[in-house]
Design an enzyme around this catalytic site. Structure first.
Site, PDB file in Angstrom:
ATOM      1  N   HIS A  92      42.187  34.235  47.294  1.00 51.70           N
ATOM      2  CA  HIS A  92      43.051  35.022  46.225  1.00 51.70           C
ATOM      3  C   HIS A  92      43.980  34.143  45.527  1.00 51.70           C
ATOM      4  O   HIS A  92      44.912  33.356  46.245  1.00 51.70           O
ATOM      5  CB  HIS A  92      43.776  36.252  46.845  1.00 51.70           C
ATOM      6  CG  HIS A  92      44.412  36.939  45.391  1.00 51.70           C
ATOM      7  ND1 HIS A  92      43.861  37.945  44.745  1.00 51.70           N
ATOM      8  CD2 HIS A  92      45.514  36.871  45.255  1.00 51.70           C
ATOM      9  CE1 HIS A  92      44.596  38.422  44.224  1.00 51.70           C
ATOM     10  NE2 HIS A  92      45.690  37.840  44.047  1.00 51.70           N
ATOM     11  N   CYS A  93      43.779  33.768  44.289  1.00 50.55           N
ATOM     12  CA  CYS A  93      44.588  32.778  43.712  1.00 50.55           C
ATOM     13  C   CYS A  93      45.903  33.313  43.047  1.00 50.55           C
ATOM     14  O   CYS A  93      45.797  34.094  41.986  1.00 50.55           O
ATOM     15  CB  CYS A  93      43.840  31.889  42.686  1.00 50.55           C
ATOM     16  SG  CYS A  93      44.887  30.501  41.804  1.00 50.55           S
ATOM     17  N   PRO A  94      47.181  33.134  43.354  1.00 46.24           N
ATOM     18  CA  PRO A  94      48.076  33.919  42.529  1.00 46.24           C
ATOM     19  C   PRO A  94      48.370  33.613  41.076  1.00 46.24           C
ATOM     20  O   PRO A  94      49.064  34.217  40.135  1.00 46.24           O
ATOM     21  CB  PRO A  94      49.410  33.712  43.355  1.00 46.24           C
ATOM     22  CG  PRO A  94      49.154  32.432  44.266  1.00 46.24           C
ATOM     23  CD  PRO A  94      47.724  32.599  44.500  1.00 46.24           C
TER      24      PRO A  94
ATOM     25  N   ASN B 148      46.305  35.736  39.094  1.00 43.63           N
ATOM     26  CA  ASN B 148      46.353  36.917  39.655  1.00 43.63           C
ATOM     27  C   ASN B 148      45.062  37.491  39.841  1.00 43.63           C
ATOM     28  O   ASN B 148      44.683  38.674  39.213  1.00 43.63           O
ATOM     29  CB  ASN B 148      47.256  37.674  38.388  1.00 43.63           C
ATOM     30  CG  ASN B 148      47.474  38.945  38.668  1.00 43.63           C
ATOM     31  OD1 ASN B 148      47.780  39.188  39.832  1.00 43.63           O
ATOM     32  ND2 ASN B 148      47.682  39.661  37.757  1.00 43.63           N
ATOM     33  N   ASN B 149      44.169  36.876  40.434  1.00 44.76           N
ATOM     34  CA  ASN B 149      42.869  37.160  40.611  1.00 44.76           C
ATOM     35  C   ASN B 149      42.146  36.569  41.552  1.00 44.76           C
ATOM     36  O   ASN B 149      42.731  35.632  42.222  1.00 44.76           O
ATOM     37  CB  ASN B 149      41.830  36.891  39.419  1.00 44.76           C
ATOM     38  CG  ASN B 149      40.502  37.625  39.259  1.00 44.76           C
ATOM     39  OD1 ASN B 149      40.466  38.496  40.217  1.00 44.76           O
ATOM     40  ND2 ASN B 149      39.755  37.328  38.403  1.00 44.76           N
TER      41      ASN B 149
END
Length: 349
Positions: A179-181, A184-185
């Protein structure tokens, strides 16, 4: 297990006493977290299979919950930072550097800088937009005739191979990488290519700005002591500070993001995701103790892994699908992974 159970029993009694005496004092928004903590201690006390790993996972559960909440709520802030910082560098390049290029470089170099710079901007903007807006892919909620390797304990649905549950998105993701902040996805089956391409082109763009602006940065840095003199107006001071800001930012991103991009390139070459890297290492060590060799079932060979990842089926696709923006979907549906398993070379490219 008796000392552990005794300690859990004492802690449970303390929490029960605190809750009984302060039930009326606790605000409504704190009652649910307190009840959740009580439930954690009850699960430790009444579970006969409790061990050190279960205890540590339960004690760290509030930490994981806090990280998930912070990441979920600040995801839009991270996206805003990426857009704002990238836009600031583009503005400085056009407003400060482009006039110097037009005045000092030869027509050939001017054309190269304009073409390369605008191509990089288009590739960065396209892949970042697609990476943030493209859903990574989720397993079907209803039971269907699809092969699966396990059942998700949180979603309570069948999990196909390479699928994992994301605590931030609260759902299972097909071929989940992480999960890549900054997006945001989640990075999964349908947007993994967009994420990696964004990292590659952003690294190339930052490297281009860092190398091209090196001499300007040295001149601006040496002029720091004299820009406060009356002979330097406001425009000159802002020019020097903007050049220093751009060079420091792009050089830092080049090193940090470049290392991350190389790491993901190694994973793609091996036919793995970030999660599968740790799983495969553990499995390889386990089988090594038994005198066996672990083989990654999703590794089709170094070149073929890149072809599958980018969706290259013929030679022209290296240009139209890799060098130029392309919105084509990846191979398969993310549920099954039998992609020409018997052929050594998938595509004659």
């Amino acid at each position: 297990m008796r000392p552990c159970s005794t300690i859990m029993h004492l802690l449970l009694r303390c929490l029960r006493g605190c809750g009984r005496h302060s039930r009326c004092r606790l605000p409504r928004h704190l009652r649910q977290p307190v009840s959740y903590i009580k439930l954690l201690f009850k699960s430790l006390y009444f579970n006969s299979l409790t061990n050190s790993e279960v205890v540590m996972d339960s004690l760290l559960e509030p930490v994981f919950w806090m990280v998930e909440v912070v990441t979920r709520w600040f995801g839009k802030v991270f996206v805003f930072l990426v857009v704002a910082l990238t836009s600031s560098v583009v503005f400085i390049a056009y407003y400060c550097l482009l006039p110097l290029v037009l005045q000092t470089y030869t027509p050939g170099w001017i054309m190269w800088h304009i073409c390369y710079g605008n191509w990089i901007i288009v590739m960065i903007a396209f892949h970042y937009y697609k990476a943030t807006k493209t859903p990574p892919g989720n397993p079907p909620q209803m039971k269907k005739d699809i092969p699966f390797v396990s059942v998700c304990k949180k979603c309570v649905i069948p999990k196909p191979a390479r699928s994992h549950h994301c605590g931030i998105c609260k759902t299972c993701i097909l071929k989940m990488d992480h999960h890549c902040p900054w997006l945001n996805n989640c990075v999964g089956h349908y947007n993994h290519r967009y994420f990696f391409s964004f990292c590659v082109y952003l690294t190339l763009g930052c490297m281009y700005c860092s190398i091209s602006g090196r001499n300007l940065f040295i001149d601006a840095y040496n002029a720091i002591d004299v820009i406060s003199q009356p002979s330097y107006n406001y425009k000159d001071r802002m020019f020097h500070k903007s050049v220093i800001y751009m060079w420091v930012l792009t050089s830092t991103v080049t090193v940090a993001l470049g290392a991350l991009t190389l790491w993901h390139a190694v994973l793609i070459t091996r036919g793995e995701t970030s999660i599968e890297r740790h799983i495969n290492d553990k499995e390889a060590k386990r089988l090594a103790k038994l005198g066996k060799v672990y083989r990654n079932p999703f590794n089709y060979g170094k070149l073929n892994n890149w072809k599958v990842f980018f969706g290259v089926e013929k030679r022209s696709h290296w240009l139209t699908r890799v060098v130029l923006p392309s919105g084509h979907t990846p191979y398969g549906d993310g549920l099954t992974w039998d992609i020409y398993p018997l052929k050594k070379d998938m595509f004659p490219v």
